[in-house]
Design an enzyme around this catalytic site. Structure first.
Site, PDB file in Angstrom:
ATOM      1  N   ARG A 101       0.826  -1.201   0.000  1.00 38.72           N
ATOM      2  CA  ARG A 101       0.000   0.000   0.000  1.00 38.72           C
ATOM      3  C   ARG A 101       0.877   1.275   0.000  1.00 38.72           C
ATOM      4  O   ARG A 101       0.553   2.253  -0.656  1.00 38.72           O
ATOM      5  CB  ARG A 101      -0.943  -0.017   1.216  1.00 38.72           C
ATOM      6  CG  ARG A 101      -2.044   1.011   1.098  1.00 38.72           C
ATOM      7  CD  ARG A 101      -3.143   0.809   2.114  1.00 38.72           C
ATOM      8  NE  ARG A 101      -4.040   1.952   2.099  1.00 38.72           N
ATOM      9  CZ  ARG A 101      -5.099   2.070   1.308  1.00 38.72           C
ATOM     10  NH1 ARG A 101      -5.397   1.129   0.461  1.00 38.72           N
ATOM     11  NH2 ARG A 101      -5.853   3.147   1.360  1.00 38.72           N
ATOM     12  N   VAL A 132     -10.867  11.000  -7.592  1.00 39.51           N
ATOM     13  CA  VAL A 132     -11.470   9.667  -7.676  1.00 39.51           C
ATOM     14  C   VAL A 132     -10.382   8.594  -7.627  1.00 39.51           C
ATOM     15  O   VAL A 132     -10.550   7.537  -7.017  1.00 39.51           O
ATOM     16  CB  VAL A 132     -12.292   9.543  -8.982  1.00 39.51           C
ATOM     17  CG1 VAL A 132     -12.882   8.151  -9.142  1.00 39.51           C
ATOM     18  CG2 VAL A 132     -13.391  10.602  -9.031  1.00 39.51           C
ATOM     19  N   ASN A 134      -7.540   6.233  -6.777  1.00 45.88           N
ATOM     20  CA  ASN A 134      -7.181   5.731  -5.438  1.00 45.88           C
ATOM     21  C   ASN A 134      -5.692   5.737  -5.164  1.00 45.88           C
ATOM     22  O   ASN A 134      -4.908   5.595  -6.095  1.00 45.88           O
ATOM     23  CB  ASN A 134      -7.712   4.308  -5.294  1.00 45.88           C
ATOM     24  CG  ASN A 134      -9.180   4.330  -4.948  1.00 45.88           C
ATOM     25  OD1 ASN A 134      -9.645   5.196  -4.225  1.00 45.88           O
ATOM     26  ND2 ASN A 134      -9.914   3.358  -5.473  1.00 45.88           N
ATOM     27  N   ASP A 162     -19.586   4.439  -2.411  1.00 49.49           N
ATOM     28  CA  ASP A 162     -19.848   3.675  -1.181  1.00 49.49           C
ATOM     29  C   ASP A 162     -21.210   4.054  -0.612  1.00 49.49           C
ATOM     30  O   ASP A 162     -21.958   3.208  -0.138  1.00 49.49           O
ATOM     31  CB  ASP A 162     -18.763   3.962  -0.135  1.00 49.49           C
ATOM     32  CG  ASP A 162     -17.376   3.755  -0.699  1.00 49.49           C
ATOM     33  OD1 ASP A 162     -17.090   2.634  -1.141  1.00 49.49           O
ATOM     34  OD2 ASP A 162     -16.590   4.719  -0.722  1.00 49.49           O
ATOM     35  N   HIS A 190     -12.015   6.208   1.889  1.00 51.54           N
ATOM     36  CA  HIS A 190     -12.597   5.338   0.854  1.00 51.54           C
ATOM     37  C   HIS A 190     -11.708   4.098   0.767  1.00 51.54           C
ATOM     38  O   HIS A 190     -10.789   4.023  -0.044  1.00 51.54           O
ATOM     39  CB  HIS A 190     -12.661   6.065  -0.494  1.00 51.54           C
ATOM     40  CG  HIS A 190     -12.911   5.111  -1.635  1.00 51.54           C
ATOM     41  ND1 HIS A 190     -14.118   4.484  -1.816  1.00 51.54           N
ATOM     42  CD2 HIS A 190     -12.110   4.658  -2.621  1.00 51.54           C
ATOM     43  CE1 HIS A 190     -14.046   3.688  -2.873  1.00 51.54           C
ATOM     44  NE2 HIS A 190     -12.834   3.768  -3.379  1.00 51.54           N
TER      45      HIS A 190
HETATM   46  P1  NAX Z   1      -8.144   2.451 -15.547  1.00 53.01           P
HETATM   47  O1  NAX Z   1      -6.831   1.811 -15.269  1.00 53.01           O
HETATM   48  O2  NAX Z   1      -9.104   1.824 -16.495  1.00 53.01           O
HETATM   49  O3  NAX Z   1      -7.888   3.936 -16.074  1.00 53.01           O
HETATM   50  C1  NAX Z   1      -6.976   4.794 -15.493  1.00 53.01           C
HETATM   51  C2  NAX Z   1      -6.458   5.683 -16.583  1.00 53.01           C
HETATM   52  O4  NAX Z   1      -5.586   6.629 -15.981  1.00 53.01           O
HETATM   53  C3  NAX Z   1      -5.651   4.932 -17.639  1.00 53.01           C
HETATM   54  O5  NAX Z   1      -6.193   5.199 -18.933  1.00 53.01           O
HETATM   55  C4  NAX Z   1      -4.247   5.497 -17.486  1.00 53.01           C
HETATM   56  O6  NAX Z   1      -3.565   5.609 -18.724  1.00 53.01           O
HETATM   57  C5  NAX Z   1      -4.527   6.863 -16.874  1.00 53.01           C
HETATM   58  N1  NAX Z   1      -3.403   7.451 -16.167  1.00 53.01           N
HETATM   59  C6  NAX Z   1      -2.433   6.839 -15.445  1.00 53.01           C
HETATM   60  N2  NAX Z   1      -1.539   7.725 -15.013  1.00 53.01           N
HETATM   61  C7  NAX Z   1      -1.956   8.917 -15.443  1.00 53.01           C
HETATM   62  C8  NAX Z   1      -1.443  10.226 -15.317  1.00 53.01           C
HETATM   63  N3  NAX Z   1      -0.309  10.474 -14.663  1.00 53.01           N
HETATM   64  N4  NAX Z   1      -2.123  11.237 -15.887  1.00 53.01           N
HETATM   65  C9  NAX Z   1      -3.256  11.001 -16.575  1.00 53.01           C
HETATM   66  N5  NAX Z   1      -3.793   9.784 -16.750  1.00 53.01           N
HETATM   67  C10 NAX Z   1      -3.144   8.760 -16.182  1.00 53.01           C
HETATM   68  O7  NAX Z   1      -8.809   2.712 -14.129  1.00 53.01           O
HETATM   69  P2  NAX Z   1     -10.324   3.051 -13.789  1.00 53.01           P
HETATM   70  O8  NAX Z   1     -11.079   1.798 -13.604  1.00 53.01           O
HETATM   71  O9  NAX Z   1     -10.845   4.062 -14.742  1.00 53.01           O
HETATM   72  O10 NAX Z   1     -10.152   3.695 -12.328  1.00 53.01           O
HETATM   73  C11 NAX Z   1      -9.493   4.922 -12.143  1.00 53.01           C
HETATM   74  C12 NAX Z   1      -9.228   5.155 -10.677  1.00 53.01           C
HETATM   75  O11 NAX Z   1     -10.441   5.246  -9.952  1.00 53.01           O
HETATM   76  C13 NAX Z   1      -8.449   4.016  -9.996  1.00 53.01           C
HETATM   77  O12 NAX Z   1      -7.468   4.578  -9.141  1.00 53.01           O
HETATM   78  C14 NAX Z   1      -9.499   3.324  -9.176  1.00 53.01           C
HETATM   79  O13 NAX Z   1      -8.927   2.644  -8.068  1.00 53.01           O
HETATM   80  C15 NAX Z   1     -10.331   4.504  -8.758  1.00 53.01           C
HETATM   81  N6  NAX Z   1     -11.663   4.221  -8.243  1.00 53.01           N
HETATM   82  C16 NAX Z   1     -12.132   5.005  -7.260  1.00 53.01           C
HETATM   83  C17 NAX Z   1     -13.401   4.851  -6.741  1.00 53.01           C
HETATM   84  C18 NAX Z   1     -13.903   5.728  -5.649  1.00 53.01           C
HETATM   85  O14 NAX Z   1     -15.009   5.463  -5.173  1.00 53.01           O
HETATM   86  N7  NAX Z   1     -13.192   6.750  -5.189  1.00 53.01           N
HETATM   87  C19 NAX Z   1     -14.288   3.766  -7.221  1.00 53.01           C
HETATM   88  C20 NAX Z   1     -13.907   3.234  -8.560  1.00 53.01           C
HETATM   89  C21 NAX Z   1     -12.430   3.120  -8.792  1.00 53.01           C
HETATM   90  O15 NAX Z   1     -11.964   1.942  -8.172  1.00 53.01           O
END
Ligand code: NAX
Length: 331
Positions: A101, A132, A134, A162, A190
């Protein structure tokens, strides 16, 4: 006839990802900011994802959304946040096998520090930021620490998914439609230590615990189901929540921009000023009341010793996360 509104500049980071693929269409359609508010989408990605992002932009074009006044695709932070009134920070690096982590925290710190600086330097003076990606509370803490010029009340991290999960579970148990459940807030982080506050939730305006009448279910089954729901979705879908997460982003923004209905609350993680004895500066999930312009943490709620213990545990986790990223924090 009143003049058309100027387009709102909305930045979405990680726009080619799973959540982005659902979210940008709901912004472009006008659902997030209303039927008379044009928007320009400013989509940030990393280089390898630019071809996929171009595909998403083609699909946005193919929707012919009348309110979508422009699409900017970029890998450049300055371009991405230029003039932004909303910054939806979705992109981050997911946890990979073998990653601790703390590794996750520092990898993401490397993303959110520079994004905070770019927001302070280039965004509009009214910018609001919803994190958003994580670990969203601590990523928000990092970004904010690099943008001290942007006032505390403009920073949010997402607990809405949540909250929605909790509302649905309470409704199912009580045998009522989900619209009959209100005043559900998720306290703290979260993460799996979150506390979805069933004690102050309402079913048809009555306290949820007395309507449900099953304390053991609330304290054990309900809590662990909500805390573990994300993992269950991954197990079932082979991928993490995406459409429901995008839906929660829409709901979060609307809960900030619209007055909170009487007796209800929004669920948002915001910068603590010590409310309910939580350490100042943590980005902490609280019940929030909005009047459509400003907002405040709802005061005067009570918790049992059981709930207080859970809230203390999630606070401890956030303090440990803050300590783990101390060298990534700005001012
Ligand atoms: P994905 O891996 O499908 O998409 C993430 C995107 O971010 C990728 O296209 C990647 O190229 C891009 N990325 C990575 N580094 C970057 C940077 N430095 N600048 C710009 N873009 C960058 O993940 P996805 O399912 O869309 O989830 C995105 C995030 O939301 C994750 O961290 C996930 O854990 C988090 N979430 C948060 C939730 C919440 O309730 N707060 C719930 C849903 C989700 O789990």
């Amino acid at each position: 006839m009143s003049a058309a509104k100027a387009p709102l500049q909305v930045t979405v980071t990680g726009a080619a990802g799973q959540i982005g693929y659902s979210l940008v269409f709901r912004i472009g359609s006008g659902e997030m900011f209303g039927p008379d508010q044009p928007v320009v989408l400013r989509l940030l990605e990393i280089e390898p994802a630019m071809p996929a992002l171009a595909g998403t932009a083609m699909e946005l074009d193919d929707c012919a959304f009348p309110l979508l006044a422009g699409i900017e695709m970029t890998t450049d932070l300055k371009v991405a946040f230029d003039g932004a009134s909303w910054a939806l920070l979705v992109g981050s690096v997911p946890r990979k096998a073998g990653m601790e982590r703390n590794d996750l925290l520092s990898v993401n710190g490397g993303i959110f520090g520079p994004q905070g600086e770019a927001i302070a330097a280039h965004a509009a003076s009214d910018v609001r930021v919803l994190v958003v990606g994580n670990p969203c509370n601590t990523n928000c803490l990092i970004a904010r620490s690099h943008a001290p010029e942007v006032p505390d009340e403009r920073w949010f991290a997402m607990t809405r998914l949540d909250r929605n999960r909790a509302a649905t579970a309470l409704a199912a148990k009580a045998g009522v439609p989900v619209g009959a459940v209100s005043h559900v807030a998720v306290w703290g982080n979260h993460s799996s230590t979150q506390f979805p506050d069933f004690e102050n939730a309402l079913v048809n305006g009555q306290p949820a615990p007395s309507v449900i009448g099953d304390d053991q279910w609330l304290k054990e089954t309900f809590l662990s189901e909500i805390q573990q729901r994300g993992a269950k979705i991954i197990q079932a879908r082979g991928a993490s929540s995406a459409a429901s997460a995008a839906n929660a982003v829409v709901g979060s923004v609307q809960s900030i921009l619209s007055p909170t209905p009487p007796g209800d609350c929004a669920s948002l993680a915001v910068v603590s000023h010590g409310e309910y004895g939580r350490p100042e500066g943590l980005v902490f999930g609280y019940p929030v009341i909005s009047d459509g312009k400003g907002w405040h943490v709802e005061e005067g709620l009570r918790h049992s010793a059981f709930a207080q213990q859970r809230i203390d545990a999630t606070t401890e986790e956030l303090l440990a996360e803050r300590a783990a990223v101390s060298d990534l924090l700005g001012a």
